[in-house]
Write a protein that holds these residues in place. Structure first.
Motif, mmCIF file in Angstrom:
data_model
loop_
_atom_site.group_PDB
_atom_site.id
_atom_site.type_symbol
_atom_site.label_atom_id
_atom_site.label_comp_id
_atom_site.label_asym_id
_atom_site.label_seq_id
_atom_site.Cartn_x
_atom_site.Cartn_y
_atom_site.Cartn_z
ATOM 1 N N ASP A 7 0.827 -1.210 0.000
ATOM 2 C CA ASP A 7 0.000 0.000 0.000
ATOM 3 C C ASP A 7 0.859 1.257 0.000
ATOM 4 O O ASP A 7 0.599 2.203 -0.738
ATOM 5 N N ILE A 8 1.898 1.257 0.840
ATOM 6 C CA ILE A 8 2.800 2.412 0.899
ATOM 7 C C ILE A 8 3.479 2.600 -0.451
ATOM 8 O O ILE A 8 3.585 3.714 -0.957
ATOM 9 N N LYS A 9 3.908 1.485 -1.038
ATOM 10 C CA LYS A 9 4.601 1.539 -2.325
ATOM 11 C C LYS A 9 3.708 2.163 -3.398
ATOM 12 O O LYS A 9 4.140 3.021 -4.170
ATOM 13 N N SER A 10 2.447 1.715 -3.445
ATOM 14 C CA SER A 10 1.551 2.254 -4.484
ATOM 15 C C SER A 10 1.181 3.709 -4.193
ATOM 16 O O SER A 10 1.040 4.518 -5.114
ATOM 17 N N THR A 11 1.059 4.071 -2.900
ATOM 18 C CA THR A 11 0.781 5.468 -2.547
ATOM 19 C C THR A 11 1.955 6.352 -2.964
ATOM 20 O O THR A 11 1.774 7.433 -3.535
ATOM 21 N N LYS A 12 3.176 5.882 -2.681
ATOM 22 C CA LYS A 12 4.367 6.645 -3.069
ATOM 23 C C LYS A 12 4.409 6.825 -4.588
ATOM 24 O O LYS A 12 4.739 7.896 -5.085
ATOM 25 N N LYS A 13 4.062 5.765 -5.307
ATOM 26 C CA LYS A 13 4.100 5.826 -6.773
ATOM 27 C C LYS A 13 3.137 6.897 -7.286
ATOM 28 O O LYS A 13 3.484 7.704 -8.149
ATOM 29 N N SER A 14 1.921 6.925 -6.757
ATOM 30 C CA SER A 14 0.953 7.913 -7.240
ATOM 31 C C SER A 14 1.358 9.331 -6.817
ATOM 32 O O SER A 14 1.180 10.288 -7.572
ATOM 33 N N LEU A 15 1.967 9.454 -5.621
ATOM 34 C CA LEU A 15 2.447 10.773 -5.189
ATOM 35 C C LEU A 15 3.608 11.255 -6.057
ATOM 36 O O LEU A 15 3.722 12.439 -6.361
ATOM 37 N N ARG A 16 4.462 10.313 -6.463
ATOM 38 C CA ARG A 16 5.562 10.675 -7.373
ATOM 39 C C ARG A 16 5.008 11.273 -8.662
ATOM 40 O O ARG A 16 5.489 12.297 -9.142
ATOM 41 N N ASN A 17 3.996 10.620 -9.221
ATOM 42 C CA ASN A 17 3.376 11.122 -10.453
ATOM 43 C C ASN A 17 2.787 12.519 -10.234
ATOM 44 O O ASN A 17 2.968 13.426 -11.044
ATOM 45 N N GLU A 18 2.089 12.663 -9.114
ATOM 46 C CA GLU A 18 1.427 13.932 -8.791
ATOM 47 C C GLU A 18 2.446 15.063 -8.634
ATOM 48 O O GLU A 18 2.316 16.133 -9.234
ATOM 49 N N TYR A 19 3.493 14.806 -7.821
ATOM 50 C CA TYR A 19 4.485 15.859 -7.563
ATOM 51 C C TYR A 19 5.384 16.114 -8.766
ATOM 52 O O TYR A 19 5.876 17.219 -8.943
ATOM 53 N N ASN A 20 5.599 15.107 -9.600
ATOM 54 C CA ASN A 20 6.360 15.333 -10.824
ATOM 55 C C ASN A 20 5.642 16.322 -11.734
ATOM 56 O O ASN A 20 6.261 17.200 -12.327
ATOM 57 N N LEU A 21 4.315 16.171 -11.836
ATOM 58 C CA LEU A 21 3.512 17.096 -12.641
ATOM 59 C C LEU A 21 3.590 18.514 -12.067
ATOM 60 O O LEU A 21 3.745 19.490 -12.798
ATOM 61 N N ILE A 22 3.499 18.597 -10.736
ATOM 62 C CA ILE A 22 3.586 19.902 -10.068
ATOM 63 C C ILE A 22 4.954 20.528 -10.346
ATOM 64 O O ILE A 22 5.066 21.687 -10.733
ATOM 65 N N ARG A 23 5.992 19.722 -10.162
ATOM 66 C CA ARG A 23 7.363 20.204 -10.327
ATOM 67 C C ARG A 23 7.622 20.655 -11.766
ATOM 68 O O ARG A 23 8.242 21.686 -12.002
ATOM 69 N N ASN A 24 7.119 19.880 -12.716
ATOM 70 C CA ASN A 24 7.348 20.207 -14.126
ATOM 71 C C ASN A 24 6.570 21.442 -14.586
ATOM 72 O O ASN A 24 6.822 21.975 -15.657
ATOM 73 N N SER A 25 5.611 21.873 -13.755
ATOM 74 C CA SER A 25 4.839 23.075 -14.111
ATOM 75 C C SER A 25 5.537 24.360 -13.645
ATOM 76 O O SER A 25 5.096 25.457 -13.946
ATOM 77 N N ASN A 26 6.636 24.208 -12.884
ATOM 78 C CA ASN A 26 7.338 25.392 -12.374
ATOM 79 C C ASN A 26 7.974 26.199 -13.511
ATOM 80 O O ASN A 26 8.488 25.625 -14.464
ATOM 81 N N SER A 27 7.965 27.509 -13.346
ATOM 82 C CA SER A 27 8.613 28.368 -14.345
ATOM 83 C C SER A 27 10.107 28.477 -14.043
ATOM 84 O O SER A 27 10.560 28.171 -12.934
ATOM 85 N N SER A 28 10.861 28.955 -15.016
ATOM 86 C CA SER A 28 12.305 29.144 -14.811
ATOM 87 C C SER A 28 12.555 30.188 -13.722
ATOM 88 O O SER A 28 13.574 30.162 -13.046
ATOM 89 N N VAL A 29 11.597 31.088 -13.517
ATOM 90 C CA VAL A 29 11.725 32.121 -12.472
ATOM 91 C C VAL A 29 11.822 31.455 -11.091
ATOM 92 O O VAL A 29 12.626 31.857 -10.246
ATOM 93 N N VAL A 30 11.005 30.418 -10.882
ATOM 94 C CA VAL A 30 11.017 29.689 -9.601
ATOM 95 C C VAL A 30 12.401 29.069 -9.386
ATOM 96 O O VAL A 30 13.002 29.199 -8.314
ATOM 97 N N TYR A 31 12.924 28.415 -10.414
ATOM 98 C CA TYR A 31 14.225 27.754 -10.286
ATOM 99 C C TYR A 31 15.340 28.761 -10.015
ATOM 100 O O TYR A 31 16.244 28.488 -9.219
ATOM 101 N N GLU A 32 15.257 29.919 -10.657
ATOM 102 C CA GLU A 32 16.279 30.954 -10.427
ATOM 103 C C GLU A 32 16.207 31.469 -8.995
ATOM 104 O O GLU A 32 17.229 31.749 -8.365
ATOM 105 N N LYS A 33 14.984 31.595 -8.476
ATOM 106 C CA LYS A 33 14.808 32.074 -7.088
ATOM 107 C C LYS A 33 15.374 31.041 -6.113
ATOM 108 O O LYS A 33 16.032 31.392 -5.127
ATOM 109 N N VAL A 34 15.124 29.755 -6.383
ATOM 110 C CA VAL A 34 15.670 28.704 -5.506
ATOM 111 C C VAL A 34 17.202 28.778 -5.533
ATOM 112 O O VAL A 34 17.854 28.717 -4.485
ATOM 113 N N LYS A 35 17.767 28.931 -6.727
ATOM 114 C CA LYS A 35 19.235 29.002 -6.846
ATOM 115 C C LYS A 35 19.806 30.169 -6.044
ATOM 116 O O LYS A 35 20.806 30.020 -5.347
#
Length: 198
Positions: A7-35
């Motif tokens: 159950d944990i494994k499958s939950t982690k897998k779906s969260l990975r998909n979810e957060y990958n989509l969130i992460r990939n939606s970030n603009s270059s401005v966000v990445y520059e601010k983090v840097k």
């Protein structure tokens, strides 16, 4: 019948998909601010944890990860990059100007250098897909950093994730008995240190 870990494994897998989509939606401005925040956090963390002559462990950025390789250009710092092996796990190696080679996970790494002893590393910066408020990381599922940080000497190194703020979970992320918490993170909102890491 599914057990608890499935159950944990499958939950982690779906969260990975979810957060990958969130992460990939970030603009270059966000990445520059983090840097920029990595630069200012580095001054604080070096002052607090760094011993002259020791290494700072960084990472080679993959898609969606913040590129912090500029740390290598800071004159006084020695930088280490991880090399991962499917059979041996992660080891850190001195990153000089010599050519990097591809490790077993297709990531450039200084594989020909001797592995660095954890006593010679003062701070680690690690990428992640997500992190929760207690410092538990959601990685890519290989378990490399957790296996490494189960060893006391590695766990004792102050270790921080470099991540965008929209990948910091308000709710606890699913964790297994081998998952190891980190000391905090750096996002576009700055450095966040978790005072008590159990």
């Amino acid at each position: 019948m599914k057990n608890f870990y499935d159950d944990i494994k499958s939950t982690k897998k779906s969260l990975r998909n979810e957060y990958n989509l969130i992460r990939n939606s970030n603009s270059s401005v966000v990445y520059e601010k983090v840097k920029l925040n990595v630069k200012s956090a580095l001054k604080i963390l070096l002052n607090k944890y760094h011993v002259e002559g020791k290494y700072i462990g960084i990472y080679w950025p993959l898609k969606g990860e913040v590129d912090i390789r500029f740390i290598k250009e800071i004159n006084s710092l020695k930088v280490a990059l991880p090399s991962s092996s499917k059979s041996k796990g992660i080891s850190y190696h001195h990153w000089s100007n010599n050519q990097l080679e591809i490790d077993s996970n297709s990531i450039p790494a200084p594989t020909r250098k001797d592995a660095i002893n954890p006593n010679d590393i003062s701070i680690l910066f690690v990428p992640a897909i997500a992190i929760d408020q207690e410092g538990y990381r959601l990685g890519y599922g290989g378990g490399y950093f957790d296996r490494l940080r189960q060893k006391d000497l590695w766990f004792s190194i102050p270790s921080f994730l470099v991540i965008s703020n929209n990948c910091i979970s308000k709710k606890p992320l699913p964790r297994e008995k081998w998952d190891m918490p980190f000391n905090g993170w750096i996002s576009e909102k700055g450095l966040h240190q978790i005072e008590a890491t159990n």
